[in-house]
Scaffold this motif. Structure first.
Motif, PDB file in Angstrom:
ATOM      1  N   UNK A  51      46.196  36.276  36.637  1.00  0.00           N
ATOM      2  CA  UNK A  51      47.528  36.067  36.052  1.00  0.00           C
ATOM      3  C   UNK A  51      48.099  37.290  35.709  1.00  0.00           C
ATOM      4  N   UNK A  52      49.372  37.755  36.207  1.00  0.00           N
ATOM      5  CA  UNK A  52      50.111  38.750  35.839  1.00  0.00           C
ATOM      6  C   UNK A  52      51.401  38.536  34.897  1.00  0.00           C
ATOM      7  N   UNK A  53      51.628  38.925  33.981  1.00  0.00           N
ATOM      8  CA  UNK A  53      52.837  38.703  33.283  1.00  0.00           C
ATOM      9  C   UNK A  53      54.047  39.060  33.773  1.00  0.00           C
ATOM     10  N   UNK A  54      55.153  38.953  33.156  1.00  0.00           N
ATOM     11  CA  UNK A  54      56.533  39.105  33.681  1.00  0.00           C
ATOM     12  C   UNK A  54      56.723  40.777  33.831  1.00  0.00           C
ATOM     13  N   UNK A  55      57.619  41.053  34.632  1.00  0.00           N
ATOM     14  CA  UNK A  55      58.035  42.498  34.835  1.00  0.00           C
ATOM     15  C   UNK A  55      57.005  43.739  34.796  1.00  0.00           C
ATOM     16  N   UNK A  56      55.905  43.304  35.394  1.00  0.00           N
ATOM     17  CA  UNK A  56      54.817  44.323  35.571  1.00  0.00           C
ATOM     18  C   UNK A  56      55.339  44.992  37.082  1.00  0.00           C
ATOM     19  N   UNK A  57      54.952  46.119  37.225  1.00  0.00           N
ATOM     20  CA  UNK A  57      55.111  47.077  38.445  1.00  0.00           C
ATOM     21  C   UNK A  57      53.482  47.521  38.902  1.00  0.00           C
ATOM     22  N   UNK A  58      53.247  47.227  40.215  1.00  0.00           N
ATOM     23  CA  UNK A  58      52.062  47.478  40.419  1.00  0.00           C
ATOM     24  C   UNK A  58      52.043  48.494  41.766  1.00  0.00           C
ATOM     25  N   UNK A  59      51.567  49.700  42.038  1.00  0.00           N
ATOM     26  CA  UNK A  59      51.777  50.547  42.799  1.00  0.00           C
ATOM     27  C   UNK A  59      50.773  50.403  43.978  1.00  0.00           C
ATOM     28  N   UNK A  60      50.845  51.219  45.085  1.00  0.00           N
ATOM     29  CA  UNK A  60      50.114  51.001  46.307  1.00  0.00           C
ATOM     30  C   UNK A  60      48.387  51.219  45.870  1.00  0.00           C
ATOM     31  N   UNK A  61      47.704  50.484  46.688  1.00  0.00           N
ATOM     32  CA  UNK A  61      46.205  50.322  46.676  1.00  0.00           C
ATOM     33  C   UNK A  61      45.640  50.247  45.405  1.00  0.00           C
ATOM     34  N   UNK A  62      46.365  49.627  44.224  1.00  0.00           N
ATOM     35  CA  UNK A  62      45.786  49.098  43.394  1.00  0.00           C
ATOM     36  C   UNK A  62      45.134  47.585  43.741  1.00  0.00           C
ATOM     37  N   UNK A  63      43.761  47.227  43.156  1.00  0.00           N
ATOM     38  CA  UNK A  63      43.104  46.341  43.318  1.00  0.00           C
ATOM     39  C   UNK A  63      42.869  45.254  42.236  1.00  0.00           C
ATOM     40  N   UNK A  64      43.498  44.299  41.822  1.00  0.00           N
ATOM     41  CA  UNK A  64      43.432  43.591  40.905  1.00  0.00           C
ATOM     42  C   UNK A  64      42.824  42.398  40.919  1.00  0.00           C
ATOM     43  N   UNK A  65      41.936  41.835  40.013  1.00  0.00           N
ATOM     44  CA  UNK A  65      41.005  40.498  40.422  1.00  0.00           C
ATOM     45  C   UNK A  65      39.956  40.648  41.126  1.00  0.00           C
ATOM     46  N   UNK A  66      39.378  41.556  41.581  1.00  0.00           N
ATOM     47  CA  UNK A  66      38.186  41.721  42.462  1.00  0.00           C
ATOM     48  C   UNK A  66      37.032  40.829  41.567  1.00  0.00           C
ATOM     49  N   UNK A  67      35.986  40.486  42.449  1.00  0.00           N
ATOM     50  CA  UNK A  67      34.773  40.078  41.376  1.00  0.00           C
ATOM     51  C   UNK A  67      34.458  41.410  40.687  1.00  0.00           C
ATOM     52  N   UNK A  68      33.535  40.926  39.620  1.00  0.00           N
ATOM     53  CA  UNK A  68      33.049  42.139  38.783  1.00  0.00           C
ATOM     54  C   UNK A  68      31.977  42.764  39.540  1.00  0.00           C
ATOM     55  N   UNK A  69      31.718  43.878  39.060  1.00  0.00           N
ATOM     56  CA  UNK A  69      30.565  44.922  39.494  1.00  0.00           C
ATOM     57  C   UNK A  69      29.300  44.629  38.616  1.00  0.00           C
TER      58      UNK A  69
END
Length: 264
Positions: A51-69
């Protein structure tokens, strides 16, 4: 109305708030929730139960929420929760939690994550923090509000970084950092208080002077550390900032602290 580029892939089940913008070649998974006004510039991957809250800006090639290492992770349904109004720059990675660590990674609001920053599984990150380029957290790290993480610094798993602390560029943090502290080096050691940050955040001269007096006593040569800690707590019992340091130290006796280097 949300704006979704024709090349973006938004899975059925994803929840989009009002006025969401999803740019070219982004991928949004079926368990993702995007708050109002979220912008994915392009080539962003949002996966997992994120879940991502309001008014966030995410730039190219970011990876959010992948499984833990983490080798113990077997695909359990763990989560990543990101707050509001964050600026997440290129190649940032933030991962979901593990069952053994509580199942959730939490990231606060109003923060800047510069290029290549990494938040590992089960971390808890507060509000109004800054992660400079390639600042990296191991698993289960706690970073409190208003912390500044310098470029290329790395924090060992299970470490705690107190409020308003400063971690210098290239610092390797293997021990806890007291609130208002400033640490540098490999391995990181205390260089004093984060005086620049305190002044920028509007702390009064009286508050800063009290912190400096408490710091000098706490890390003096006389007596044991526990005796000095009790002296600080007694002398500065009415000072909220000093007692925040005292309570931070008392709250986990199993974790070592970053200390000043001793002259040889």
């Amino acid at each position: 109305m949300s704006q979704i580029h024709p090349t973006a892939l938004v899975a059925p089940g994803a929840e989009l708030g009002a006025d969401v913008e999803i740019g070219p070649f982004c991928t949004v998974g079926p368990k993702v929730r995007l708050g109002d006004g979220v912008r994915l510039i392009s080539h962003v991957v949002i996966d997992g139960a994120t879940s991502i809250g309001s008014e966030c800006t995410v730039y190219p090639f970011a990876v959010l929420g992948a499984p833990p290492q983490h080798l113990a992770h077997k695909g359990e349904d763990t989560r990543l929760e990101i707050g509001d109004r964050n600026l997440i720059r290129e190649h940032v990675t933030m991962q979901t939690g593990t069952v053994g660590g509580g199942g959730v990674t939490r990231v606060g609001s109003d923060s800047l994550y510069m290029v290549g920053a990494h938040v590992a599984h089960d971390c808890i990150v507060g509000d109004r923090v800054t992660f400079a380029n390639s600042a990296t957290l191991g698993g289960h790290v706690t970073v409190d509000d208003y912390v500044f993480m310098g470029g290329l610094c790395a924090v060992h798993q299970f470490s705690r970084i107190g409020r308003y602390a400063f971690v210098g560029g290239g610092g390797i943090v293997t021990k806890d950092v007291i609130p208002y502290g400033s640490v540098w080096g490999n391995h990181a050691h205390l260089e004093g208080l984060n005086l620049v940050g305190l002044k920028r955040r509007g702390f009064s001269r009286e508050a800063i002077n009290a912190l400096r007096a408490a710091y000098r006593l706490l890390f003096a040569d006389e007596g044991t550390f526990q005796e000095r800690l009790e002296d600080v707590a007694e002398i500065h019992a009415s000072n909220a900032e000093v007692m925040e340091i005292v309570n931070f130290i008392r709250s986990d006796n199993n974790r070592p602290l970053c200390l000043p280097e001793r002259e040889v």
